[in-house]
Design a protein around this motif. Structure first.
Motif, PDB file in Angstrom:
ATOM      1  N   SER A  49       2.268   6.693  -6.871  1.00 45.65           N
ATOM      2  CA  SER A  49       1.340   7.753  -7.260  1.00 45.65           C
ATOM      3  C   SER A  49       1.979   9.119  -7.078  1.00 45.65           C
ATOM      4  CB  SER A  49       0.067   7.634  -6.428  1.00 45.65           C
ATOM      5  OG  SER A  49      -0.777   8.720  -6.679  1.00 45.65           O
ATOM      6  N   MET A  50       2.726   9.288  -5.974  1.00 43.75           N
ATOM      7  CA  MET A  50       3.401  10.548  -5.727  1.00 43.75           C
ATOM      8  C   MET A  50       4.440  10.831  -6.800  1.00 43.75           C
ATOM      9  SD  MET A  50       6.135  11.700  -2.854  1.00 43.75           S
ATOM     10  CE  MET A  50       7.259  10.586  -3.634  1.00 43.75           C
ATOM     11  N   ARG A  76       2.400   1.748  -3.416  1.00 43.77           N
ATOM     12  CA  ARG A  76       1.450   2.283  -4.404  1.00 43.77           C
ATOM     13  C   ARG A  76       1.261   3.786  -4.207  1.00 43.77           C
ATOM     14  NH1 ARG A  76       0.222   0.109  -8.915  1.00 43.77           N
ATOM     15  NH2 ARG A  76      -1.853   0.962  -8.811  1.00 43.77           N
ATOM     16  N   ARG A  77       1.193   4.223  -2.956  1.00 43.15           N
ATOM     17  CA  ARG A  77       1.071   5.663  -2.688  1.00 43.15           C
ATOM     18  C   ARG A  77       2.323   6.396  -3.143  1.00 43.15           C
ATOM     19  NH1 ARG A  77      -1.415   7.509   2.840  1.00 43.15           N
ATOM     20  NH2 ARG A  77      -1.341   9.420   1.649  1.00 43.15           N
ATOM     21  N   ALA A  89       2.071  11.600   0.910  1.00 41.07           N
ATOM     22  CA  ALA A  89       2.471  10.260   0.485  1.00 41.07           C
ATOM     23  C   ALA A  89       3.873   9.930   0.992  1.00 41.07           C
ATOM     24  CB  ALA A  89       2.423  10.143  -1.034  1.00 41.07           C
ATOM     25  N   VAL A 131       0.836  -1.205   0.000  1.00 44.53           N
ATOM     26  CA  VAL A 131       0.000   0.000   0.000  1.00 44.53           C
ATOM     27  C   VAL A 131       0.869   1.252   0.000  1.00 44.53           C
ATOM     28  CG1 VAL A 131      -1.656   1.312   1.389  1.00 44.53           C
ATOM     29  CG2 VAL A 131      -1.982  -1.128   1.028  1.00 44.53           C
ATOM     30  N   ALA A 132       1.904   1.258   0.835  1.00 44.37           N
ATOM     31  CA  ALA A 132       2.796   2.418   0.875  1.00 44.37           C
ATOM     32  C   ALA A 132       3.520   2.592  -0.457  1.00 44.37           C
ATOM     33  CB  ALA A 132       3.805   2.265   2.011  1.00 44.37           C
ATOM     34  N   ALA A 179       3.686   9.151   4.582  1.00 42.80           N
ATOM     35  CA  ALA A 179       3.089   7.831   4.789  1.00 42.80           C
ATOM     36  C   ALA A 179       4.116   6.728   4.564  1.00 42.80           C
ATOM     37  CB  ALA A 179       1.903   7.638   3.854  1.00 42.80           C
ATOM     38  N   SER A 218      -0.374  16.501  -1.517  1.00 44.58           N
ATOM     39  CA  SER A 218      -0.486  15.048  -1.622  1.00 44.58           C
ATOM     40  C   SER A 218       0.891  14.413  -1.732  1.00 44.58           C
ATOM     41  CB  SER A 218      -1.357  14.650  -2.811  1.00 44.58           C
ATOM     42  OG  SER A 218      -0.716  14.982  -4.025  1.00 44.58           O
ATOM     43  N   ASN A 219       1.835  15.097  -2.371  1.00 46.24           N
ATOM     44  CA  ASN A 219       3.195  14.565  -2.448  1.00 46.24           C
ATOM     45  C   ASN A 219       3.798  14.445  -1.056  1.00 46.24           C
ATOM     46  OD1 ASN A 219       3.062  14.465  -5.193  1.00 46.24           O
ATOM     47  ND2 ASN A 219       4.309  16.279  -5.551  1.00 46.24           N
TER      48      ASN A 219
END
Length: 78
Positions: free
Chosen positions: A28-29, A24-25, A53, A21-22, A56, A49-50
């Protein structure tokens, strides 16, 4: 399989899912950052969001490091 072996396998599965999950985030970033570089027009929402992520990914890595340390040293603590 002993119950402790079962717990280890379960913990490793949970760690793998958290890393997925991390990852994938993080992916995306990186994609959003590449799009930002290509367009040269920064959107404030993307910047937030960058950072979220990246935080995270670092948070999950720290939690997994502590969980792994606990798992490897659990027998010494008892």
């Amino acid at each position: 399989m002993d119950t402790s072996d079962g717990r280890v396998v379960l913990l490793l599965i949970i760690m793998a899912l958290a890393l997925f999950v991390a990852g994938r985030r993080f992916q995306s970033m990186v994609s959003a950052r590449q799009a930002w570089r290509n367009s040269m027009r920064a959107v404030p929402v993307r910047r937030q969001s960058n950072g979220g992520a990246l935080k995270a990914v670092i948070g999950v890595a720290l939690i997994l490091a502590v969980a792994f340390w606990f798992l490897t040293n659990a027998s010494r603590m008892t």
